[in-house]
Design an enzyme around this catalytic site. Structure first.
Site, PDB file in Angstrom:
ATOM      1  N   LYS A 180       0.868  -1.173   0.000  1.00 14.45           N
ATOM      2  CA  LYS A 180       0.000   0.000   0.000  1.00 14.45           C
ATOM      3  C   LYS A 180       0.907   1.227   0.000  1.00 14.45           C
ATOM      4  CE  LYS A 180      -2.364   3.414   2.436  1.00 14.45           C
ATOM      5  NZ  LYS A 180      -1.956   4.421   1.443  1.00 14.45           N
ATOM      6  N   GLU A 255       8.940   1.815  11.617  1.00 14.75           N
ATOM      7  CA  GLU A 255      10.004   2.827  11.556  1.00 14.75           C
ATOM      8  C   GLU A 255       9.287   4.166  11.505  1.00 14.75           C
ATOM      9  OE1 GLU A 255      12.263   5.619  11.075  1.00 14.75           O
ATOM     10  OE2 GLU A 255      11.823   5.190   8.978  1.00 14.75           O
ATOM     11  N   CYS A 289      12.952  11.185   7.774  1.00 14.91           N
ATOM     12  CA  CYS A 289      12.871  10.841   9.198  1.00 14.91           C
ATOM     13  C   CYS A 289      14.217  11.024   9.881  1.00 14.91           C
ATOM     14  CB  CYS A 289      12.359   9.421   9.378  1.00 14.91           C
ATOM     15  SG  CYS A 289      13.336   8.168   8.533  1.00 14.91           S
ATOM     16  N   GLU A 390       8.363  16.577  15.795  1.00 12.87           N
ATOM     17  CA  GLU A 390       8.890  16.407  14.439  1.00 12.87           C
ATOM     18  C   GLU A 390       8.130  17.318  13.478  1.00 12.87           C
ATOM     19  OE1 GLU A 390      10.276  12.735  11.625  1.00 12.87           O
ATOM     20  OE2 GLU A 390       8.250  12.630  12.459  1.00 12.87           O
TER      21      GLU A 390
END
Length: 488
Positions: A180, A255, A289, A390
């Site tokens: 996906k 992750e 990231c 973040e």
């Protein structure tokens, strides 16, 4: 929006065929550098589409797992060769669809090729050990069994490399896959899957279903016939994936985010440190990231570092990723642009000093894109939102520290633990940093962003589920150990 009828429509890939969803719902993937350009159309699929894909993967898993590792590796080699031939085409699609510059897109596609070849070679490596038995008339050894059907939920920021670094090890170790992709990179994902199709993978081994996270992503999490889930994305979504997988006993790998620090010691090569901080924090528009977010600088060199940093940041050319002079492209979407701008406003409201940038780019030629200026704050403290959350955008927060030891303490003061770097010539400081920093990826005199495909990758604390991707470490997630005792 100007709808371009010539833009291609991309279907789901299920059981070796491109299949349109009965829902007939299409969504446009637009160029973030020019929202009036439609790159292609992808399907908003249904649970029925996902069920079809999972069934195909389930039906093919036994025959695929029975192939030798070398035979499975041959398919990966073929896919790598096809991807290599189409590198320029796929890199251009990537740039147009999610905004990163063309050189970055070419580099990422080349990395996808290398990953496929690396894992193709894994098919010829050992998968177990002989263990001495207390019974002298017996043979005891370990081997590896694939999980079965693996659901891959991939992000938009590395639309070639991340799906491949999840699919390639899953496939070489005998699993079948349902991918996906992120909606913001669905066209790029379809181009990658075309390479697998043209490599002749058996029907059902590789499948792709596009659509929303709330429908297709959640469907993968809940599906009883998906044995393992590998996810890269936000912490909030990752936790839901993990909780859902745990509830039904599926194996999962997450992750997630980072708030990655770089420490600039007073003895650092400041030119090198500036170069690494800018590249780590602002390249790819900060949409990594592992991107540098917090910059801890010893007081003795703080002003010199800041002056050099600002001089270089002011030279950054923001623009369309296909233009050769562009260094930084747009945010991936209007939603992401607004998120970044909201964090910048929060930084100003909470008392950080805006040194440069902080606005949407409105220069001629950029007004129809999701461009934001590279942004630098100082007078930042650890209680501020921009120092804790973040941002996933080109925003650097500079923080002055009195001592190197203080910098490590402050760098560790976060829920995240993905990557971290240090610039220093002092071996004592290097060793202290390696031993004390709480991060899964530690880099010395190099930027925080940068992962080599043959090395394990993953974070500590809230940045991951404490497993590792890439390299030979990938076998730990995509297989289970089987201990065998043979008595003559």
């Amino acid at each position: 929006m100007t709808i371009q009828t010539q833009a291609a429509i991309y279907s789901n890939y299920i059981n070796g065929e491109w299949i349109s969803s009965p829902s007939a719902r299409l969504e446009a993937s637009v160029n973030p550098a020019n929202k009036n350009e439609v790159v292609g159309y992808f399907q908003q699929s249904t649970i029925e589409d996902l069920n079809h894909a999972v069934q195909a993967a389930k039906d093919s898993k036994k025959s695929w797992s029975r192939l030798s590792g070398a035979a499975r590796g041959d398919y990966l080699y073929k896919a790598a060769n096809i991807l290599e031939k189409r590198l320029d085409e796929i890199a251009e699609i990537m740039t147009r669809e999610m905004g990163k510059t063309l050189p970055e897109a070419k580099g990422e596609t080349a990395r996808g090729i290398a990953i496929l070849r690396y894992y193709a070679g894994e098919g010829m490596r050992k998968v177990g050990d002989v263990i001495p038995s207390t019974d002298s008339g017996a043979l005891m050894f370990t081997t590896r069994a694939p999980l079965g059907v693996v659901g891959v939920i991939a992000p938009w920021n590395f639309p070639v490399a991340i799906p491949i670094w999840k699919m390639a090890p899953a496939l070489i170790y005998g699993n079948t896959v349902v991918l996906k992709p992120a909606s913001e990179a669905a066209v790029t994902a379809a181009k990658v899957i075309e390479c697998f199709h043209d490599a002749g993978f058996p029907a059902g081994v590789v499948n792709m279903v596009t659509g929303s996270g709330s429908v297709i992503g959640q469907g993968i999490v809940d599906h009883p016939d998906i044995n393992g889930i590998t996810f890269t994305g936000s912490n909030s979504t990752g936790k839901r994936v993990g909780q859902g997988a745990l509830a039904r006993g599926a194996k999962y790998q997450l992750e997630m985010g980072g708030k990655n620090p770089v420490i600039i010691a007073k003895d650092a090569d400041l030119d090198l440190a500036v170069e690494g901080t800018i590249s780590g924090g602002l390249r790819s528009t900060g949409q990594k990231c592992t991107a540098t977010s917090r910059v801890f600088v010893e007081a003795e060199v703080y002003e010199s570092f800041k002056e050099k940093l600002l001089a270089k940041v002011k030279e950054i050319k923001v623009g369309h990723g296909l233009e050769s002079e562009t260094w930084m492209g747009p945010c991936v979407s209007e939603s992401q642009l607004n998120t970044v701008l909201s964090y910048i406003e929060k930084g100003k409201e909470e008392g950080a000093a805006l040194l440069f940038g902080g606005n949407k780019c409105t220069d001629k030629g950029l007004e129809d894109g999701f461009f934001v200026q590279p942004t630098v704050f100082d007078n930042v403290n650890l209680n501020m939102t921009i120092a804790r959350e973040e941002i996933f955008g080109p925003v650097l927060a500079i923080i002055k520290v009195d001592r190197f030891e203080e910098a490590i303490e402050m760098a560790n003061d976060t829920e995240y633990g993905l990557s971290a770097s240090v610039y220093t010539k002092d071996i004592g400081k290097i060793l202290a940093f390696i031993n004390e920093i709480e991060a899964g990826l530690v880099r010395v005199n190099a930027e925080t962003a940068g992962v080599e495909l043959q090395a394990p990758f993953g974070g500590m604390k809230q940045s991951s589920s404490h497993s590792r991707e890439q390299g030979q470490a990938a076998i730990e997630f995509f297989t289970s150990i089987k201990t065998v005792f043979v008595k003559a």
